[in-house]
Enzyme design. Structure first.
Site, PDB file in Angstrom:
ATOM      1  N   ASP A 143      48.571  49.574  57.752  1.00  0.00           N
ATOM      2  CA  ASP A 143      48.664  49.716  59.200  1.00  0.00           C
ATOM      3  C   ASP A 143      48.723  51.190  59.595  1.00  0.00           C
ATOM      4  OD1 ASP A 143      49.468  48.302  61.831  1.00  0.00           O
ATOM      5  OD2 ASP A 143      51.035  49.818  61.615  1.00  0.00           O
ATOM      6  N   GLU A 175      43.426  50.228  58.111  1.00  0.00           N
ATOM      7  CA  GLU A 175      43.210  50.126  59.564  1.00  0.00           C
ATOM      8  C   GLU A 175      42.638  51.470  60.006  1.00  0.00           C
ATOM      9  OE1 GLU A 175      45.308  49.004  63.807  1.00  0.00           O
ATOM     10  OE2 GLU A 175      46.403  50.231  62.374  1.00  0.00           O
TER      11      GLU A 175
END
Ligand code: NOJ
Length: 605
Positions: free
Chosen positions: A252, A325
């Site tokens: 993330d 990401e």
């Protein structure tokens, strides 16, 4: 709306820049048939274990909204375990689980307060072990979300850090003096940096009289990645989950681990009239280049890769993978995310450049797919069109009339291109974006800050629609987010019963991707490259019949020439593999008729 996307657009700026279906392929299951789940490949060769991820199908599950098994209105791990047969039949090979760690749930799990446990709302570590073991029986790997940019402000590390300036954890987070008369004056925040979720990225701490930095919510303080202890702590966390049998991680907010050490203000972005402009939160739009994609990020990614490779994958053999990401603006930036042969980084940094064009624009699709085919030095692109942060496909590509057919077009690009393919739970049944209609119903704090311009991300996080019962088979009680009324027609049960459903379209496309070798490693060559209405391409590989694919991006019928001589394919006849909606068989290879948003896939003979 769409924070990650806004950020991506800003990065681009900064860079200057119901239909019916027919099936004609004997190897695929017949219309409406429900084949038995395939047996797990437990005796795979070492080459296939090393390469399993390259042409694989990845499915993002938002656990809170997938399946509630204990009647509290919130999805959980046992709910996911109950749905593994469904996922296997769909063709899913790996599940990316959005965060399930203990969390105050300010950002619904992306604010972690304990990295080595499971939030009781979602289950226990034993439930997790069971999920991994049962998924393995279904030949499905589990990929965890790993949030290393920030923790929850309720994590014991941050509680220590904020307890005093001398605490050993002080330097685990990013603390700065304000712009005041003295070092302990509150004054103004250290600089103008903004949170991606609106307003200043700095929060004042009264007790220790300093500001801490948070790229996201103030309840998500950023780690100080210049501190080697932070790095060591994450090595241990990664090993903990690898030893539990996870097949990899989705990292993330990986591009925002570092901040420019000069701490100077971000520049304002100017519109075409040379004026500053406000974003959905009412803040002046800034170029966040000083807190995003700093070169040091790559050192960390390379280090993680070493850590990943240091633990043998005993519980589920096969390469463990790193998904990033990576909202980056250019193909060159994306290429950098793979690293080099000598210093590898991500196996699969997400290619968000294709998936978030947000317009049925053939030329842009073509150029982005070409970029991935030619600009990644043979690395595998991970295409993705949807996730829990962005409105679903209907809201970004649909026209309100042909949404299912448009989703067939998009899913064809996803599964018939040369790529690893990632999609978000519910896409396969055509779930629609359903944002809240009243501010008081909003659950996602960005929707509260941004209302009404940005209604937050609740709209793409509504409960999975399994059947047409009151709570859509998701739960027996009122779920945490409302079930959209369209559950009466859009649901797994009714689509399983309808041979022409979108769900069966997804199953067939995935089956094709997995069974026909040209979809595995064949080249991806664009055809009819001047055509602005139809995107067409050929997949070809040695010793196999080439396959041509055509997708109509318009609401008008189109005729297209699919002879692929320009790509070195000499055949002159077509054998239909898959098409939607039903249309007559093509008269000849140079006159393939496509209805509105139609798809044709055929073997060249
Ligand atoms: C990206 C995640 O997908 C999003 O849901 C989250 O809010 C931010 N990162 C912050 O962790």
């Amino acid at each position: 709306m769409i924070q990650m996307l806004q950020k991506f657009k800003t990065a681009l700026l900064a860079a200057g820049l119901s239909s019916v279906l027919a099936l004609g392929f004997a190897a695929l299951p017949g219309v409406g048939q429900s084949p038995e789940p395939k047996p797990a490949t437990m005796h795979a060769s070492s080459a296939s274990l090393e390469n399993w991820w390259k042409n694989a199908v990845y499915y993002e599950i938002y656990p809170r909204s997938f399946q509630d098994s204990n009647g509290d209105g919130i999805g959980d791990l046992n709910g996911i375990t109950q749905r593994l047969d469904y996922l296997q039949k769909l063709g899913v090979e790996a599940i990316w689980l959005s965060p399930i760690y203990p969390s105050p749930q300010v950002d619904f799990g992306y604010d972690i307060s304990d990295y080595e446990n499971i939030d009781p709302q979602y289950g226990t570590l034993a439930d997790f072990d069971k999920l991994v073991a049962e998924a393995k029986k279904h030949n499905i790997r589990i990929i965890m979300d790993m949030v290393m940019n920030h923790s929850s402000d309720k994590h014991k590390w941050f509680e220590e850090s904020r307890s005093s300036r001398n605490n050993p954890y002080r330097n685990w987070y990013v603390w700065k003096d304000g712009k005041g008369e003295t070092a302990t004056d509150k004054g103004q925040p250290p600089n103008n940096w903004q949170s991606d979720f609106g307003h200043s990225a700095w929060e004042w701490d009264e007790k220790t009289r300093q500001w801490y930095y948070h790229k996201f919510y103030k309840e998500q303080p950023d780690f100080n990645w210049n501190n080697p202890e932070v790095k060591k702590a994450f090595d241990d966390i990664l090993k903990f989950w690898m030893n539990k049998g996870v097949a990899g991680f989705r990292f993330d907010a990986i591009t925002t681990l570092f901040e420019d050490p000069n701490w100077i203000d971000d520049k304002e972005i100017l519109d075409k009239n040379g004026k500053t402009f406000l974003n959905a939160y009412g803040d002046v739009t800034l170029d966040d280049a000083r807190t995003n994609n700093l070169p040091e990020v790559h050192d960390v990614i390379r280090h993680i890769r070493e850590v990943m490779d240091s633990v043998p994958p005993t519980k589920f053999p096969g390469r463990r993978i790193m998904i990033g990401e990576t909202y980056v603006p250019t193909i060159k930036d994306l290429l950098n995310m793979y690293g080099t042969k000598a210093k590898p980084e991500f196996e699969l940094p997400m290619d968000t450049q294709l998936g978030f064009i947000n317009k049925m624009d053939v030329a842009t699709f073509r150029s982005k797919i070409n970029d991935a085919e030619t600009g990644l030095e043979g690395n595998v692109p991970l295409f993705v069109f949807d996730n829990h942060d962005n409105p679903r496909i209907d809201a970004r590509y649909g026209d309100g009339v042909h949404d299912d057919d448009i989703t067939r077009v998009i899913s064809t690009v996803l599964f018939a291109s040369k790529d690893a393919a990632l999609f978000y739970n519910g896409a396969e049944i055509g779930m629609k974006t359903t944002p809240p209609t009243r501010k008081e119903d909003v659950k996602d704090p960005v929707g509260i800050t941004g209302w009404p311009k940005d209604k937050g991300r609740d709209g793409e996080r509504t409960p999975m629609q399994w059947d047409d019962s009151e709570y859509a088979g998701f739960s027996t009680v009122k779920p945490w987010l409302p079930v959209p009324p369209n559950k009466s027609t859009i649901n797994v049960k009714s689509e399983q019963a309808d041979p022409n459903s979108l769900l069966h379209w997804y199953e067939r496309l995935i089956e094709l991707k997995k069974t026909n070798p040209v979809f595995d490693h064949g080249q991806n060559i664009m055809l009819n490259t001047d055509n602005t209405k139809v995107l067409s391409w050929v997949r070809k590989g040695p010793g196999k019949q080439a396959i041509v694919v055509a997708t109509n991006f318009t609401a008008e019928p189109q005729t297209i020439d699919l002879s692929a001589k320009s790509a070195g394919v000499s055949g002159t006849k077509l054998k239909t593999v898959l098409k939607s909606p039903i249309a007559s068989e093509p008269a000849s290879i140079d006159k393939v008729e496509l209805p509105a948003f139609g798809v044709y896939i055929g073997e060249v003979q």
